[in-house]
Design an enzyme around this catalytic site. Structure first.
Site, short mmCIF file in Angstrom:
data_model
loop_
_atom_site.label_atom_id
_atom_site.label_comp_id
_atom_site.label_asym_id
_atom_site.label_seq_id
_atom_site.Cartn_x
_atom_site.Cartn_y
_atom_site.Cartn_z
N GLU A 86 10.94 -4.73 -5.82
CA GLU A 86 11.36 -5.90 -5.07
C GLU A 86 10.45 -7.04 -5.53
O GLU A 86 9.23 -6.89 -5.53
CB GLU A 86 11.18 -5.66 -3.56
CG GLU A 86 11.74 -6.80 -2.77
CD GLU A 86 11.58 -6.66 -1.26
OE1 GLU A 86 11.19 -5.59 -0.78
OE2 GLU A 86 11.86 -7.67 -0.58
N ARG A 128 3.96 9.72 -3.79
CA ARG A 128 3.42 8.46 -4.30
C ARG A 128 1.97 8.65 -4.71
O ARG A 128 1.31 9.60 -4.32
CB ARG A 128 3.55 7.36 -3.25
CG ARG A 128 2.75 7.59 -2.00
CD ARG A 128 3.18 6.66 -0.86
NE ARG A 128 2.90 5.27 -1.15
CZ ARG A 128 3.85 4.33 -1.30
NH1 ARG A 128 5.11 4.64 -1.18
NH2 ARG A 128 3.52 3.08 -1.53
N LYS A 185 1.26 -3.96 -0.52
CA LYS A 185 1.32 -5.37 -0.91
C LYS A 185 0.77 -6.26 0.19
O LYS A 185 0.16 -7.29 -0.10
CB LYS A 185 2.77 -5.76 -1.20
CG LYS A 185 3.24 -5.32 -2.56
CD LYS A 185 4.69 -5.75 -2.76
CE LYS A 185 5.36 -4.85 -3.78
NZ LYS A 185 6.79 -4.70 -3.52
P1 ATP Z 1 4.37 -1.54 -1.38
O1 ATP Z 1 4.55 -0.46 -0.35
O2 ATP Z 1 3.04 -1.54 -2.05
O3 ATP Z 1 4.76 -2.90 -0.88
P2 ATP Z 1 6.94 -1.04 -2.39
O4 ATP Z 1 7.32 0.38 -2.45
O5 ATP Z 1 7.47 -1.81 -1.27
O6 ATP Z 1 5.36 -1.16 -2.53
P3 ATP Z 1 8.71 -1.83 -4.46
O7 ATP Z 1 8.71 -3.07 -5.25
O8 ATP Z 1 9.83 -1.59 -3.52
O9 ATP Z 1 7.33 -1.81 -3.69
O10 ATP Z 1 8.50 -0.57 -5.40
C1 ATP Z 1 9.18 -0.35 -6.61
C2 ATP Z 1 9.10 1.10 -6.97
O11 ATP Z 1 7.74 1.52 -7.11
C3 ATP Z 1 9.72 1.98 -5.90
O12 ATP Z 1 10.65 2.84 -6.54
C4 ATP Z 1 8.57 2.73 -5.32
O13 ATP Z 1 8.95 4.03 -4.98
C5 ATP Z 1 7.52 2.73 -6.42
N1 ATP Z 1 6.17 2.78 -5.86
C6 ATP Z 1 5.59 1.90 -5.03
N2 ATP Z 1 4.35 2.31 -4.68
C7 ATP Z 1 4.12 3.48 -5.32
C8 ATP Z 1 3.03 4.42 -5.36
N3 ATP Z 1 1.91 4.22 -4.68
N4 ATP Z 1 3.17 5.53 -6.13
C9 ATP Z 1 4.31 5.73 -6.83
N5 ATP Z 1 5.37 4.91 -6.83
C10 ATP Z 1 5.29 3.80 -6.07
MG MG Z 2 9.74 -1.27 -1.12
#
Ligand code: ATP
Ligand code: MG
Length: 575
Positions: free
Chosen positions: A47, A282, A292
């Site tokens: 995102e 994760r 974030k």
């Molecule tokens: P955050 O929780 O830090 O805001 P998010 O999951 O909301 O991160 P996205 O931009 O939606 O951020 O994530 C893009 C991709 O990265 C998703 O497919 C998510 O599963 C993966 N991702 C995010 N954080 C991790 C992590 N700590 N380990 C592995 N994959 C991750």
């Molecule tokens: Mg997300």
């Protein structure tokens, strides 16, 4: 590395994991054999509401890595369905970070960059279809009533009084929602599934809501936006994704993922086989925060200088700190992919970095906490050229040259007026070797009126120069580094360390802002060997005895590099 197959033969065999086992089986069964499409299509769907971090790197290496190894393709897709928080700035930085990590969405099958917002028309058409087919309805309950009627884990939900309104009425309301006739929250579109389902995600989840918000790509064209759980599966299906890989917290969302794609397929929007979702654990890394929201707080509260501060676990921060894409890739390979949650120690990441940098980084000399050493018997005005290998294990990389003269800078802690037990560096009466130069014998020191040492004195042995025959006659225990005062390059060196003192600043409801490491940054005025003036931004070195350093990509100017400590030579946190 690219999205297509060109590096397939040269890449080291990747470790197997449960996802590779699934793909192997799907390939053997010909599950995704379709005309003109690869049998493995994955995607990385960020995102655009922030910068990527090391957790995202795990997902990037996994998804792009599978596509590479199975002659498939990985899509970079911006999941931009949430207009308020998203911005073009994030789109640009994310693309830059993915490329820097070594991946490419421009494979032999074309350009695979996508935006969920390009599918808004299709999402909307599917919503109209779902209403017409009796699979969705417009709910007009207040947000409070909707929450109360949802029930909880022990209590089934209650049907909305609007659940059985006619398809025609719902369709009319949806069209008026789209036309902008209502305020946010007045109506919402929900899938019609089962308000008593033990899976909360199946209790008539919302699929469309009203948001009078400007979108960074579609502008003001829309005032209704699809919910993530609705849009994400459809994005996968639109792009013919085969294996949709996400983190474990989405496991409970999988039944709705399958439901929504199945309904849309019944409506003729997709053909079989449709994408399948798989979950992996994760990345949880000690000594960092990764959400974030928390990273944003560090930036906004000015604890760090920005998203690319070298202490940040963002890809931009790691890059500026001096991490290499190869080190991050090998880290992601090493930690593997499983379905069980666990913690990875930060030293694993640093270990991968040292392994990558040790053979690559040219050696150099830096005196970080300078003290002047005066060689009293060295002829005034004379300089003698000294040399040492650029890399001790690769003589073919040549020599670096630096002069010695009467005054040199040494590390302040390489001298003790009264040596402690076992100290074998400079103290009055002791001999040490000035690395790649001469053996010197300490004769004393100067002090100011406060008793602070201002200079150290010694005499040198003219026949002891490193690399000459005479040098063998001198056996000394101490071997210290130095740079000549006359030619030293003065430079700012930033000594970075971990941002938190606590291994799990993020866990158990702790206040991460109270666990900041006050010594995470120390700035020193250092003296470097003269050749360092030619260091280019992003160029990495091993400063002997100190660790790995990189010329800062932001603040270095030509002839005047600023250096960041990437990491020390050894892990000092493990103990
Ligand atoms: P955050 O929780 O830090 O805001 P998010 O999951 O909301 O991160 P996205 O931009 O939606 O951020 O994530 C893009 C991709 O990265 C998703 O497919 C998510 O599963 C993966 N991702 C995010 N954080 C991790 C992590 N700590 N380990 C592995 N994959 C991750
Ligand atoms: Mg997300």
């Amino acid at each position: 590395m690219s999205n297509d197959t060109k590096n397939k033969e040269t890449a080291p065999a990747p470790a197997s994991n449960f996802l590779r086992a699934i793909i192997d089986k799907d390939l053997a069964e010909g599950k995704y054999t379709r005309d003109g499409l690869p049998s493995v299509i994955t995607r990385f769907p960020p995102e655009p509401n922030g910068y990527l971090h090391i957790g995202h790197a795990k997902s990037i290496c996994l998804n792009f890595g599978l596509a590479r190894d199975y002659a498939g393709v990985c899509h970079l897709r911006f999941d931009d369905t949430n207009p308020e928080k998203e911005d073009q700035e994030y789109v640009d930085t994310i693309m830059d970070s993915v490329k820097w990590l070594g991946f490419d969405w421009n494979g032999s099958t074309g350009d695979h960059l996508y935006f969920a917002s390009d599918y808004f028309d299709k999402f909307y058409a599917i919503a109209e279809y779902l209403i017409t087919a009796g699979h969705a309805y417009v709910d007009t309950q207040s947000a409070e009533d909707m929450a109360a009627n949802r029930g909880d884990f022990s209590k089934p939900g209650v049907n909305s009084p609007f659940r059985d309104r006619s398809a025609a009425e719902s369709l009319d309301l949806l069209r008026r929602m789209k036309a902008g006739e209502f305020q946010g929250g007045e109506h919402i579109v929900r899938a019609k599934i089962d308000m008593a389902s033990p899976n909360m995600n199946l209790r008539d989840p919302a699929i469309y809501r009203i948001r009078h918000a400007h979108h960074h790509r579609t502008g003001d064209a829309w005032c209704i936006y699809p919910m993530y759980d609705y849009a994400h599966p459809l994005e996968d299906a639109i792009e013919n994704i085969t294996h949709s890989i996400c983190t474990l917290e989405f496991q409970d969302h999988r039944p709705f993922y399958d439901w929504i794609i199945a309904r849309a397929a019944e409506g003729g929007f997709f053909t079989q086989p449709v994408p399948q979702q798989y979950e992996f654990s994760r990345l949880n890394l000690t000594y960092v925060v990764m959400s974030k929201r928390k990273l944003r707080q560090l930036v906004e509260d000015k604890v760090v200088s920005g998203w690319d501060d070298p202490r940040m676990p963002t890809i931009n921060g790691l890059r500026r700190r001096g991490y290499t894409p190869e080190a991050i890739q090998s880290f992601c390979e090493r930690i593997g992919v499983t379905r069980s949650d666990g913690w990875i120690d930060y030293s694993t990441l640093e270990g991968c970095l040292r392994e990558d940098l040790d053979p690559k980084a040219p050696r150099a000399t830096a005196v970080l906490r300078p003290l002047k050493l005066i060689i009293d018997n060295f002829p005034e005005g004379e300089t003698v050229e000294c040399s040492s290998p650029v890399h001790p294990h690769f003589p073919e990389r040549g020599l670096r040259l630096f002069p010695i003269s009467k005054e040199v800078w040494i590390e302040a802690d390489d001298f003790m007026e009264e040596p402690s037990k076992g100290y074998f560096r400079l103290y009055p009466g002791n001999k040490v070797r000035l690395r790649y130069g001469y053996v010197v014998e300490c004769t004393g020191c100067d002090k100011d009126e406060n008793g602070v040492i201002t200079a150290v004195h010694c005499n040198y042995f003219a026949d002891s120069k490193s690399g000459t025959e005479g040098s063998a006659n001198y056996k000394v225990k101490g071997n210290i580094h130095w740079v000549s005062v006359a030619t030293a390059l003065e430079a700012e060196v930033r000594l970075y360390d971990r941002l938190f003192t606590d291994a799990n600043p993020d866990a158990g409801g702790k206040d991460f802002m109270a666990l900041l490491n006050p010594n995470a940054l120390e700035v020193v005025k250092a003296y470097l060997e003269p050749g360092m003036s030619a260091a280019m931004p992003d160029e990495r070195f091993q400063f002997e005895r100190h660790g790995y350093f990189v010329a800062d990509r932001v603040d270095s100017v030509a002839g005047k590099p600023v250096f960041n400590r990437v990491t020390t030579l050894k892990d000092s946190w493990g103990k």
